[in-house]
Design a protein around this motif. Structure first.
Motif, PDB file in Angstrom:
ATOM      1  N   GLU A  45       8.151 116.771  18.954  1.00 18.15           N
ATOM      2  CA  GLU A  45       9.267 117.248  17.629  1.00 18.15           C
ATOM      3  C   GLU A  45      10.543 117.843  17.729  1.00 18.15           C
ATOM      4  O   GLU A  45      10.466 117.930  19.314  1.00 18.15           O
ATOM      5  CB  GLU A  45       9.088 117.772  16.431  1.00 18.15           C
ATOM      6  CG  GLU A  45       7.780 117.526  15.496  1.00 18.15           C
ATOM      7  CD  GLU A  45       7.393 118.427  14.896  1.00 18.15           C
ATOM      8  OE1 GLU A  45       6.842 119.445  14.618  1.00 18.15           O
ATOM      9  OE2 GLU A  45       8.614 118.487  14.066  1.00 18.15           O
ATOM     10  N   LYS A  46      11.809 116.932  17.608  1.00 16.75           N
ATOM     11  CA  LYS A  46      12.863 117.959  17.479  1.00 16.75           C
ATOM     12  C   LYS A  46      13.193 119.029  16.957  1.00 16.75           C
ATOM     13  O   LYS A  46      12.778 119.402  16.261  1.00 16.75           O
ATOM     14  CB  LYS A  46      13.550 117.333  17.565  1.00 16.75           C
ATOM     15  CG  LYS A  46      15.369 117.926  18.171  1.00 16.75           C
ATOM     16  CD  LYS A  46      16.780 116.495  18.090  1.00 16.75           C
ATOM     17  CE  LYS A  46      17.718 116.551  18.795  1.00 16.75           C
ATOM     18  NZ  LYS A  46      19.053 115.443  18.194  1.00 16.75           N
ATOM     19  N   ILE A  51      18.546 124.017  21.286  1.00 18.07           N
ATOM     20  CA  ILE A  51      17.764 122.209  20.600  1.00 18.07           C
ATOM     21  C   ILE A  51      17.105 122.371  21.780  1.00 18.07           C
ATOM     22  O   ILE A  51      16.896 122.239  23.519  1.00 18.07           O
ATOM     23  CB  ILE A  51      18.513 121.384  21.375  1.00 18.07           C
ATOM     24  CG1 ILE A  51      19.513 121.219  19.512  1.00 18.07           C
ATOM     25  CG2 ILE A  51      18.164 120.567  19.871  1.00 18.07           C
ATOM     26  CD1 ILE A  51      21.395 121.232  20.166  1.00 18.07           C
ATOM     27  N   GLU A 101      15.117 119.245  22.369  1.00 22.07           N
ATOM     28  CA  GLU A 101      14.740 117.279  22.322  1.00 22.07           C
ATOM     29  C   GLU A 101      13.613 116.946  21.752  1.00 22.07           C
ATOM     30  O   GLU A 101      13.869 116.132  21.173  1.00 22.07           O
ATOM     31  CB  GLU A 101      16.035 117.128  23.497  1.00 22.07           C
ATOM     32  CG  GLU A 101      17.393 117.525  23.885  1.00 22.07           C
ATOM     33  CD  GLU A 101      18.379 116.680  22.877  1.00 22.07           C
ATOM     34  OE1 GLU A 101      17.712 115.605  21.732  1.00 22.07           O
ATOM     35  OE2 GLU A 101      19.010 117.614  22.825  1.00 22.07           O
ATOM     36  N   SER A 102      12.626 117.653  22.605  1.00 22.97           N
ATOM     37  CA  SER A 102      11.459 116.702  22.509  1.00 22.97           C
ATOM     38  C   SER A 102      10.923 117.987  23.186  1.00 22.97           C
ATOM     39  O   SER A 102       9.953 118.411  23.635  1.00 22.97           O
ATOM     40  CB  SER A 102      11.188 115.217  23.080  1.00 22.97           C
ATOM     41  OG  SER A 102      10.030 114.673  23.131  1.00 22.97           O
ATOM     42  N   PHE A 137      14.860 123.244  16.107  1.00 23.86           N
ATOM     43  CA  PHE A 137      16.492 123.828  16.741  1.00 23.86           C
ATOM     44  C   PHE A 137      16.027 125.181  15.733  1.00 23.86           C
ATOM     45  O   PHE A 137      15.495 125.140  15.375  1.00 23.86           O
ATOM     46  CB  PHE A 137      17.625 122.956  15.662  1.00 23.86           C
ATOM     47  CG  PHE A 137      17.807 121.498  15.423  1.00 23.86           C
ATOM     48  CD1 PHE A 137      17.096 120.122  15.554  1.00 23.86           C
ATOM     49  CD2 PHE A 137      18.826 121.520  16.421  1.00 23.86           C
ATOM     50  CE1 PHE A 137      17.661 119.117  15.472  1.00 23.86           C
ATOM     51  CE2 PHE A 137      19.420 120.514  16.253  1.00 23.86           C
ATOM     52  CZ  PHE A 137      19.261 119.212  15.544  1.00 23.86           C
ATOM     53  N   LYS A 170       5.495 123.476  15.669  1.00 20.13           N
ATOM     54  CA  LYS A 170       5.485 122.196  15.696  1.00 20.13           C
ATOM     55  C   LYS A 170       4.823 121.492  16.193  1.00 20.13           C
ATOM     56  O   LYS A 170       4.066 122.447  17.264  1.00 20.13           O
ATOM     57  CB  LYS A 170       7.679 122.589  16.404  1.00 20.13           C
ATOM     58  CG  LYS A 170       8.280 123.074  15.711  1.00 20.13           C
ATOM     59  CD  LYS A 170       8.901 122.429  14.172  1.00 20.13           C
ATOM     60  CE  LYS A 170       9.802 122.481  13.516  1.00 20.13           C
ATOM     61  NZ  LYS A 170      10.328 122.222  12.500  1.00 20.13           N
ATOM     62  N   TYR A 198      15.834 121.876  27.423  1.00 17.34           N
ATOM     63  CA  TYR A 198      16.763 122.528  26.506  1.00 17.34           C
ATOM     64  C   TYR A 198      18.387 122.312  26.064  1.00 17.34           C
ATOM     65  O   TYR A 198      18.668 121.583  27.146  1.00 17.34           O
ATOM     66  CB  TYR A 198      16.563 124.379  26.388  1.00 17.34           C
ATOM     67  CG  TYR A 198      15.271 124.573  26.706  1.00 17.34           C
ATOM     68  CD1 TYR A 198      15.037 124.500  27.997  1.00 17.34           C
ATOM     69  CD2 TYR A 198      14.815 125.289  25.201  1.00 17.34           C
ATOM     70  CE1 TYR A 198      13.503 125.824  27.827  1.00 17.34           C
ATOM     71  CE2 TYR A 198      13.384 125.867  25.617  1.00 17.34           C
ATOM     72  CZ  TYR A 198      12.540 125.613  27.000  1.00 17.34           C
ATOM     73  OH  TYR A 198      11.952 126.237  26.783  1.00 17.34           O
TER      74      TYR A 198
END
Lengths: 114, 112
Positions: free
Chosen positions: A17-18, A77, A79-80, A20, A13, A64
């Motif tokens: 980016e977010k 997750i 988030e950034s 998952f 990534k 997180y």
């Protein structure tokens, strides 16, 4: 046999980016965990959940979040995403919290953040 | 704070010999559980052996046994008759109320 599966073995990534990470267990376990594994640091607990929609912070929750809408699924997750979140992420589950029950681990997701 | 310390980052053992991996821990709880997990190269982590803190008798699982010294807060793993398949990272872990603490791991090499 208990099976813990993780959505990806490898993930790349970009910063910001977010992200998952999904984990599913098939044995009706109450407890689910997210760890990150780094060389020389062992496993460090990010979050755990001992019931649906219940979550507790572990030792390194910053950056997180988690979601557990169904008993068998526990999502991590980012988030950034940042480069310092490049790591191996391990999901685990166990039958009941704070007990003699062993944790069953997934195969891990190796996340690289560029 | 609860901690788990594995002071041996890497160890080697000759096939068929015996090796002991050390683990010390610190906790203020009276009721807790201790585990040893094995992570073979590129494979999933699995349980090796576990111990309930209130049980004085040391746990044994085939070639694997522990030396649990509660007063000293020590929980070492002994592997007898080492086999090539024992080569892995070994993690000591402590489970208490709302706490799941792993050590930094010991990489075990088994020499043929």
């Amino acid at each position: 046999d208990v099976k813990v599966t993780q959505s990806s073995r490898y993930l790349v990534k970009r910063t910001g980016e977010k992200v998952f990470l999904e984990c599913v267990q098939d044995m009706d376990h109450e407890n689910m965990f997210w760890y990150r594994q780094d060389p020389g640091l062992g496993l460090r607990l990010i979050y755990f959940s001992y019931d649906v929609k219940m979550k507790e912070k572990g030792d390194i929750p910053e950056g997180y979040s988690v979601s557990r809408e169904k008993k068998e699924r526990f999502s991590l997750i980012l988030e950034s995403a940042s480069t310092n979140q490049t790591s191996m992420y391990l999901c685990a589950s166990s039958l009941a919290p704070w007990s003699y029950n062993e944790q069953f681990f997934g195969p891990g997701t190796r996340l690289t953040v560029l | 704070a609860q901690t788990v310390t594995q002071s041996q980052p890497e160890m080697s053992v000759q096939e068929a010999e015996t090796v002991t991996l050390s683990c010390t821990y610190d906790t203020s709880e009276s009721d807790y559980y201790l585990f040893w997990y094995k992570q073979p190269p590129s494979r999933q982590m699995i349980l090796v052996i576990r111990q309930e803190a209130y049980k004085q008798q040391n746990a044994t699982e085939n070639r694997f046994s522990v030396n649990f010294q509660k007063a000293a807060k020590s929980f070492s793993l002994k592997i007898s008759d080492s086999q090539l398949g024992d080569a892995a990272m070994y993690f000591c872990a402590l489970e208490g109320t709302y706490k799941y603490i792993f050590g930094t791991g010991t990489r075990l090499k088994v020499l043929a």
